[in-house]
Design an enzyme around this catalytic site. Structure first.
Site, PDB file in Angstrom:
ATOM      1  CD  GLU A 126      -1.806  -2.378   1.471  1.00  0.00           C
ATOM      2  OE1 GLU A 126      -0.651  -2.637   1.872  1.00  0.00           O
ATOM      3  OE2 GLU A 126      -2.704  -3.240   1.391  1.00  0.00           O
TER       4      GLU A 126
ATOM      5  CG  HIS B 218     -11.309  -7.249   6.269  1.00  0.00           C
ATOM      6  ND1 HIS B 218     -10.554  -7.933   7.162  1.00  0.00           N
ATOM      7  CD2 HIS B 218     -10.754  -7.469   5.054  1.00  0.00           C
ATOM      8  CE1 HIS B 218      -9.578  -8.576   6.524  1.00  0.00           C
ATOM      9  NE2 HIS B 218      -9.678  -8.308   5.237  1.00  0.00           N
TER      10      HIS B 218
END
Lengths: 321, 352
Positions: free
Chosen positions: A58, A125
């Site tokens: 990322e 999540h």
């Protein structure tokens, strides 16, 4: 024909790619696979070489987007889950967000963050990150609540010359539908009155707009007319629309899915209290998720985040004051 | 130029590189004298913030700048004054950024080594080590998407940055995309006070190149000819489409991390070893030995360079510093989307 919130995001990206040769998409599994949520379904085939799979990195994904933006491109980054953007945090807040201020050269990147809780997703999540990113100067933070906004605001995000954190709510992906894609839209920075009312202003954004509207429906049966303001973008924050609504209702309840310490709801309350104190007939209130990680089990998760029921309860309390 | 002269693998015809070598030396000298002046101003309490110099790393750094071309990308680190000058950064950019002159590229908004001209491919570093590598990757990918060929990007890092996640992510990314990235690692033996032994456990940082699937090149960072040859070769290979290149230069930081740091932790044995040689002195001796300069010309160059430095400092000291009332206090290019309340800006600046 109807179109979902997720399809609107896909269509906005398709249109951005078609209309602007500077646009490309970069992220994990976004290529031939079409993305973990299929937000880029078919785009790699339709736009060869411009929808690029990234390694699970990322930091480097956003860093690369910054470098490409400096060179005049308009990258759209998909971070697979908003939660993972913490790995890219440095590139977002220190590289992208400071770049224009330091160099006078714009850094037009769009970082798509699939955010928010869904059933059984657990602590890593499910997060909503808008409050964190809104804290940093140099970033624009968008939180579309409707299919129309998902489409038009994503297109606008790509066109904006600054880094945009685009918070798209996973809970809205599949079940939220519209008949057609919009041909016109409010500009970024303008809130929307999602429902008119006169007894209390409910300020919400992203998926919480729908919980707020459901709460307003429930309260309507009890004789209360609740005004619901959809912020649309949390940064910039449309204080004027909120203030005008509070001027009509005299009561403010602000709802957010992120954690209670600081954040968007605190900011709204602060502005109304400090700039519109005289408009208030009761102390302004806010409702956030509980101050714990987002729980896994649906029983716990449903109680962790604000819902129509808990919003209605908080509103009743405020209406009685 | 450099790479075509020096890429044969060994330097057979010295006279052919005389021009490049002399140019490199003059830039190294300018970097050294500028930084000595900045350090002395720091000690006199005349500087805002720290001063970070590249003493002992000029040969490596200048080789980067001279091997790159206009249109290439360069993300220098804190010890790359020589490379910046060689890449074309005006001397005044350094002085203006240190002094916060509004005429400088950062206009007092950022300082010292945090400067750049991104439109000219010179990227301004943030302080987070390894973070610039992916940005170079992005610039290179953009060139590829635009159909521009033959561009190379250099990211300059130290031994310390090789321990960061950002370094790993970005080098792996460059390898996966097969970008023309040249990662130049100045292994100056210490990251602030941390020695190599506490930084990594592989025998040589060069070992890592194989793990990433990139080509690796080792070089004696104290030897200008070697630096010109090896860095030039790595850049030429990247330009020719051989994918990312890693250069590991062995040298010693001949100063503190910054000028606040006496660096008394540096092992005296290292100082007395080949690593501890001063690359500028080594180059001077080379010039004398080959008759490319004599004591008189060296003294003249030094005097002339000193004058250039003094003039730049004197000029910038007379330049305006930032005025908070003229500052726009706007962090967005889309001014209409800025959260700043207009009433808080009594006199919005005209610089945006």
């Amino acid at each position: 024909m109807s179109i979902t919130y997720l399809e609107a995001i896909r269509e906005a990206q398709a249109r951005a790619l078609a209309e602007d040769p500077r646009v490309f998409i970069y992220g994990q599994d976004v290529g031939a696979f079409g993305g973990a949520f299929k937000a880029t379904k078919g785009l790699a085939q339709e736009f060869p070489g411009r929808v690029i799979d990234a390694p699970i990195s990322e930091d480097a994904i956003v860093g690369l987007a910054v470098g490409a933006a400096i060179e005049g491109m308009r990258p759209i980054v998909e971070i697979q889950f908003a939660d993972f953007s913490t790995v890219a945090f440095n590139q977002i807040v220190n590289q992208a967000a400071t770049f224009f201020w330091r160099t006078n050269l714009p850094c037009p990147i769009t970082v798509r963050l699939p955010c928010g809780g869904t059933l059984g997703s657990g602590p890593f999540h499910s997060q909503t990150m808008e409050s964190v990113y809104a804290h940093y100067p140099g970033l624009i933070v968008l939180t579309p609540a409707t299919v129309e906004d998902a489409y038009s605001m994503l297109l606008e995000a790509v066109a904006i010359d600054d880094p945009v954190i685009f918070c798209e709510h996973k809970l809205l992906y599949y079940h939220l539908k519209a008949e057609t894609l919009p041909t016109e839209a409010l500009p970024v920075g303008r809130a929307r009155i999602a429902r008119e009312g006169r007894h209390l202003t409910l300020v919400a954004y992203s998926a919480m707009v729908h919980e707020a509207l459901a709460a307003a429906d429930e309260l309507k049966t009890e004789g209360w007319d609740i005004e619901v303001v959809d912020l649309r973008s949390v940064k910039p924050l449309d204080t004027d629309t909120v203030m005008a609504s509070v001027a009509r209702t005299g009561r403010l309840l602000c709802v957010g899915e992120s954690w209670p310490w600081g954040g968007v709801t605190a900011e709204v309350i602060t502005r109304v209290a400090s700039e519109g104190f005289a408009l208030l007939d009761a102390p302004p209130a806010r409702l956030n998720a509980k101050d714990t990680p987002v729980p896994f089990h649906p029983n716990l998760w449903a109680a962790h985040r604000p819902t129509a029921r808990s919003i209605a309860a908080a509103a009743r309390k405020l209406l009685r004051q | 130029m450099v790479q075509t002269v020096l890429d044969s693998g060994r330097v057979s015809d010295l006279s052919a590189i005389r021009g490049v070598y002399l140019k490199a030396f003059r830039i190294m000298l300018l970097a050294r004298l500028l930084e000595e002046k900045l350090a002395s101003l720091y000690r006199a309490g005349k500087m805002h913030g720290g001063v970070f110099i590249g003493r002992g790393q000029e040969a490596l750094s200048v080789s980067i700048g001279l091997s790159l071309r206009e249109g290439d990308i360069f993300a220098p680190l804190i010890r790359d004054q020589a490379g910046r000058l060689a890449f074309g950064e005006p001397l005044l950019d350094a002085v203006r950024t240190y002094f916060g002159s509004v005429l400088g590229p950062m206009r007092g908004r950022d300082g010292n080594v945090h400067r750049g001209r991104p439109r000219q491919g010179l990227l301004p570093m943030i302080s987070h080590l390894g973070a610039m590598i992916a940005v170079v990757n992005g610039a290179l990918l953009a060139r590829r998407l635009k159909g521009i060929q033959g561009t190379v990007g250099v990211a300059s890092v130290g031994d310390g940055a090789t321990s960061t996640g950002a370094f790993h992510e970005a080098l792996n990314q460059a390898a996966v995309e097969r970008l023309p990235l040249v990662l130049v690692i100045a292994n100056n033996q210490y990251a602030y006070s941390t020695p190599n032994s506490r930084q990594f456990a592989c025998a040589s940082l060069l070992d890592r190149a194989r793990g990433y699937g990139v080509e690796g090149h080792g070089v004696d960072g104290t030897d200008l000819i070697e630096c010109l040859r090896v860095v030039g070769q790595a850049i030429a290979r990247a330009r020719a489409g051989h994918g990312p290149q890693m250069v590991v230069a062995e040298l010693l930081r001949l100063c503190g991390h910054g000028e606040h740091d006496p660096a008394d932790y540096v092992d005296p044995q290292l100082k007395n070893s080949r690593l501890g040689r001063d690359c500028l002195k080594v180059a001077e001796e080379f010039l004398l030995e080959h008759g490319w300069a004599d004591a008189t010309s060296l003294a003249e160059w030094r005097e002339e360079t000193q004058r250039t430095v003094e003039e730049a400092i004197a000029q910038v000291q007379r330049e305006p510093t930032p005025d908070p009332f003229k500052e726009s206090w706007v962090a967005l290019s889309s001014r209409h989307l800025c959260e700043t309340h207009e009433e808080e800006v009594p006199n919005p600046g005209a610089d945006i």
